[in-house]
Design a protein around this motif. Structure first.
Motif, PDB file in Angstrom:
ATOM      1  N   PHE A 130       0.750  -1.247   0.005  1.00  0.00           N
ATOM      2  CA  PHE A 130       0.032  -0.100   0.085  1.00  0.00           C
ATOM      3  C   PHE A 130       0.941   1.282   0.196  1.00  0.00           C
ATOM      4  N   VAL A 131       0.445   2.172  -0.947  1.00  0.00           N
ATOM      5  CA  VAL A 131       1.184   3.391  -1.138  1.00  0.00           C
ATOM      6  C   VAL A 131       0.142   4.546  -1.139  1.00  0.00           C
ATOM      7  N   LEU A 132       0.132   5.415  -0.053  1.00  0.00           N
ATOM      8  CA  LEU A 132      -0.776   6.403   0.010  1.00  0.00           C
ATOM      9  C   LEU A 132      -0.378   7.745  -0.435  1.00  0.00           C
ATOM     10  N   THR A 133      -0.466   8.177  -1.676  1.00  0.00           N
ATOM     11  CA  THR A 133       0.192   9.380  -1.967  1.00  0.00           C
ATOM     12  C   THR A 133      -0.767  10.644  -2.092  1.00  0.00           C
ATOM     13  N   SER A 134      -0.181  11.907  -1.898  1.00  0.00           N
ATOM     14  CA  SER A 134      -0.950  12.804  -2.222  1.00  0.00           C
ATOM     15  C   SER A 134      -2.185  12.801  -3.101  1.00  0.00           C
ATOM     16  N   ASP A 135      -1.794  12.260  -4.113  1.00  0.00           N
ATOM     17  CA  ASP A 135      -3.080  11.972  -5.120  1.00  0.00           C
ATOM     18  C   ASP A 135      -4.362  11.387  -4.689  1.00  0.00           C
ATOM     19  N   ASP A 136      -4.057  10.391  -3.799  1.00  0.00           N
ATOM     20  CA  ASP A 136      -5.179   9.485  -3.341  1.00  0.00           C
ATOM     21  C   ASP A 136      -5.668   9.538  -1.820  1.00  0.00           C
ATOM     22  N   VAL A 137      -4.871  10.478  -1.054  1.00  0.00           N
ATOM     23  CA  VAL A 137      -5.198  10.458   0.256  1.00  0.00           C
ATOM     24  C   VAL A 137      -6.603  11.009   0.716  1.00  0.00           C
ATOM     25  N   GLY A 138      -7.129  11.900  -0.342  1.00  0.00           N
ATOM     26  CA  GLY A 138      -8.379  12.450  -0.268  1.00  0.00           C
ATOM     27  C   GLY A 138      -9.481  11.315  -0.302  1.00  0.00           C
ATOM     28  N   LYS A 139      -9.206   9.980  -0.681  1.00  0.00           N
ATOM     29  CA  LYS A 139     -10.275   8.942  -0.941  1.00  0.00           C
ATOM     30  C   LYS A 139     -10.324   8.456   0.471  1.00  0.00           C
ATOM     31  N   TYR A 140      -9.491   8.644   1.543  1.00  0.00           N
ATOM     32  CA  TYR A 140      -9.612   8.018   2.852  1.00  0.00           C
ATOM     33  C   TYR A 140      -9.784   9.001   3.937  1.00  0.00           C
ATOM     34  N   LYS A 141     -10.512   8.678   5.067  1.00  0.00           N
ATOM     35  CA  LYS A 141     -10.503   9.418   6.164  1.00  0.00           C
ATOM     36  C   LYS A 141      -9.454   8.643   7.203  1.00  0.00           C
ATOM     37  N   LEU A 142      -8.631   9.707   7.557  1.00  0.00           N
ATOM     38  CA  LEU A 142      -7.220   9.163   8.313  1.00  0.00           C
ATOM     39  C   LEU A 142      -7.445   9.783  10.095  1.00  0.00           C
ATOM     40  N   THR A 143      -7.568   8.716  10.777  1.00  0.00           N
ATOM     41  CA  THR A 143      -7.694   9.102  12.159  1.00  0.00           C
ATOM     42  C   THR A 143      -6.475   8.920  13.047  1.00  0.00           C
ATOM     43  N   PHE A 144      -5.915  10.086  13.591  1.00  0.00           N
ATOM     44  CA  PHE A 144      -4.519  10.012  14.267  1.00  0.00           C
ATOM     45  C   PHE A 144      -4.851   9.134  15.400  1.00  0.00           C
ATOM     46  N   ALA A 145      -3.853   7.844  15.523  1.00  0.00           N
ATOM     47  CA  ALA A 145      -4.003   7.067  16.646  1.00  0.00           C
ATOM     48  C   ALA A 145      -2.911   6.929  17.554  1.00  0.00           C
ATOM     49  N   GLY A 146      -2.154   7.937  17.524  1.00  0.00           N
ATOM     50  CA  GLY A 146      -1.081   8.207  18.734  1.00  0.00           C
ATOM     51  C   GLY A 146       0.405   7.907  18.046  1.00  0.00           C
ATOM     52  N   ARG A 147       1.290   7.942  19.007  1.00  0.00           N
ATOM     53  CA  ARG A 147       2.727   7.449  18.481  1.00  0.00           C
ATOM     54  C   ARG A 147       3.095   6.131  18.958  1.00  0.00           C
ATOM     55  N   GLU A 148       3.515   5.215  18.164  1.00  0.00           N
ATOM     56  CA  GLU A 148       4.110   4.009  18.723  1.00  0.00           C
ATOM     57  C   GLU A 148       5.359   3.864  18.178  1.00  0.00           C
ATOM     58  N   LYS A 149       6.273   2.937  18.556  1.00  0.00           N
ATOM     59  CA  LYS A 149       7.435   2.215  18.559  1.00  0.00           C
ATOM     60  C   LYS A 149       7.387   1.127  17.673  1.00  0.00           C
ATOM     61  N   ILE A 150       7.809   0.906  16.507  1.00  0.00           N
ATOM     62  CA  ILE A 150       7.989  -0.266  15.840  1.00  0.00           C
ATOM     63  C   ILE A 150       9.292  -0.650  15.723  1.00  0.00           C
ATOM     64  N   ASP A 151       9.704  -1.685  16.474  1.00  0.00           N
ATOM     65  CA  ASP A 151      11.163  -2.026  16.819  1.00  0.00           C
ATOM     66  C   ASP A 151      11.576  -0.767  17.299  1.00  0.00           C
ATOM     67  N   GLU A 152      12.642  -0.185  16.861  1.00  0.00           N
ATOM     68  CA  GLU A 152      13.349   1.205  17.060  1.00  0.00           C
ATOM     69  C   GLU A 152      12.916   2.351  16.604  1.00  0.00           C
ATOM     70  N   VAL A 153      11.951   2.161  15.639  1.00  0.00           N
ATOM     71  CA  VAL A 153      11.458   3.306  14.654  1.00  0.00           C
ATOM     72  C   VAL A 153      10.239   3.942  15.174  1.00  0.00           C
ATOM     73  N   SER A 154      10.547   5.548  15.799  1.00  0.00           N
ATOM     74  CA  SER A 154       9.130   6.007  16.237  1.00  0.00           C
ATOM     75  C   SER A 154       8.093   6.388  14.813  1.00  0.00           C
ATOM     76  N   THR A 155       7.085   6.233  15.482  1.00  0.00           N
ATOM     77  CA  THR A 155       6.173   6.442  14.192  1.00  0.00           C
ATOM     78  C   THR A 155       4.786   7.108  14.656  1.00  0.00           C
ATOM     79  N   TYR A 156       4.239   7.838  13.751  1.00  0.00           N
ATOM     80  CA  TYR A 156       2.842   8.390  14.029  1.00  0.00           C
ATOM     81  C   TYR A 156       1.893   7.156  13.443  1.00  0.00           C
ATOM     82  N   ALA A 157       0.954   6.689  14.004  1.00  0.00           N
ATOM     83  CA  ALA A 157      -0.016   5.721  13.543  1.00  0.00           C
ATOM     84  C   ALA A 157      -1.458   6.265  13.096  1.00  0.00           C
ATOM     85  N   PHE A 158      -1.899   5.800  12.236  1.00  0.00           N
ATOM     86  CA  PHE A 158      -3.333   6.475  11.732  1.00  0.00           C
ATOM     87  C   PHE A 158      -4.062   5.094  11.384  1.00  0.00           C
ATOM     88  N   ASP A 159      -5.398   5.136  11.660  1.00  0.00           N
ATOM     89  CA  ASP A 159      -6.324   4.330  11.204  1.00  0.00           C
ATOM     90  C   ASP A 159      -6.852   4.977   9.894  1.00  0.00           C
TER      91      ASP A 159
END
Length: 307
Positions: A130-159
């Motif tokens: 899955f690649v969510l580009t600026s051309d397609d992001v408007g098709k989706y509702k994105l809900t910020f779900a918090g900050r999480e670590k995936i292994d040692e990587v700090s991330t922003y999580a979105f539903d």
């Protein structure tokens, strides 16, 4: 995937997947922020940054060659393999710059209750990596779900949920994790939607939940591993299945065409100028102590493990 009991006669010959991502339409993103978590930068800015970086990545990935191995298995209740579909495809770019593919391994499928559908092949191309580009992001509702670590990587999580689903189109529904430094998706969990359940007869076509991991290669995070283990609940009975997709051997395409200066002699003949010695274009050494991610799947890489 289609349950075999819904089929009359259907051939599985020449099933292959095309791997060119296509994402039409340029829309404005819709977002909402979870009440329990606040990002350190505005949500709309995060979405703007990562969707633009994803668009850049999509264009860059089109100039890479790679190998994709797909394995789909029917499982019994105790996880014994009862049938299998398998293909290995090489994605390459020919001398003219055209992107092509060749199937290098495709044994006869032994699936008994499942059939790989056209939608499954489309999901392999577009939804699982899955690649969510600026051309397609408007098709989706994105809900910020918090900050999480995936292994040692700090991330922003979105539903992620499609706002509307047009007939004949495929969408992603689930969760993405975005690197807070590179602003690119590093992990995806969810499923292709919609499932297809005809109201009056016809073929049911159901799709499994999956998770896809990316690995940092050159300047971008590339999908390298997809895994799905799910039970598809057909009206005629449940079917457990497993799918593994590996994307390997990514290489940036470089043309072999050389442009050389020429000189014209007094007799009208043309002579090529001496070729200059090649410049040193070797990649800089990597300080492995500076990498932030320790991958257990692929050595010398950055890839998040399952949360």
């Amino acid at each position: 995937m289609i349950h075999h009991s819904h089929l009359s006669a259907k051939t599985l010959a020449a099933i292959g997947a095309a791997f060119v991502l296509t994402f039409p339409l340029s829309l404005v993103a819709t977002y909402s922020q979870a009440q329990s978590a606040s990002p350190d930068v505005p949500v709309e800015e995060i979405i703007k940054k990562f969707s633009e970086k994803e668009k850049e990545f999509k264009a860059a990935r089109a100039n890479y060659t790679f190998r994709q191995e797909v394995r789909v298995q029917e499982l019994s209740a105790n996880d014994r393999v009862q049938g299998e579909y398998q293909t290995t495809t090489e994605i390459y770019i020919d001398a003219s710059g055209k992107r092509s593919e060749r199937i290098v391994y495709a044994p006869a499928p032994s699936l008994k209750r499942l059939v790989i559908s056209a939608e499954d092949l489309q999901d392999l191309r577009e939804i699982q990596p899955f690649v969510l580009t600026s051309d397609d992001v408007g098709k989706y509702k994105l809900t910020f779900a918090g900050r999480e670590k995936i292994d040692e990587v700090s991330t922003y999580a979105f539903d992620v949920t499609p706002k509307t689903m047009e007939k004949g189109q495929r969408y992603f529904e689930g969760k993405i994790w975005v690197d807070d430094r590179d602003f690119q998706i590093v992990k995806t969990y969810g499923k292709p939607v919609p499932d297809i359940r005809p109201s009056k007869g016809g073929q049911e076509n159901l799709f499994p939940k999956f998770e896809t991991y990316r690995e940092q290669i050159d300047d971008y995070w590339f999908p390298t591993y997809t895994r799905a283990v799910d039970t598809l609940e057909f009206s005629t009975g449940n079917q457990k299945m497993r799918e593994i997709v590996r994307y390997t051997n990514y290489k940036r395409f470089q043309t072999s065409v050389k442009i050389r200066a020429v000189s014209v002699a007094e007799d009208g003949s043309i002579k090529a100028a001496p070729e200059a010695p090649p410049a040193d274009r070797s990649a800089p050494l990597i300080d492995r102590k500076s990498t932030r991610l320790n991958s257990s799947h692929v050595s010398e890489s950055r890839m998040p493990s399952s949360a």
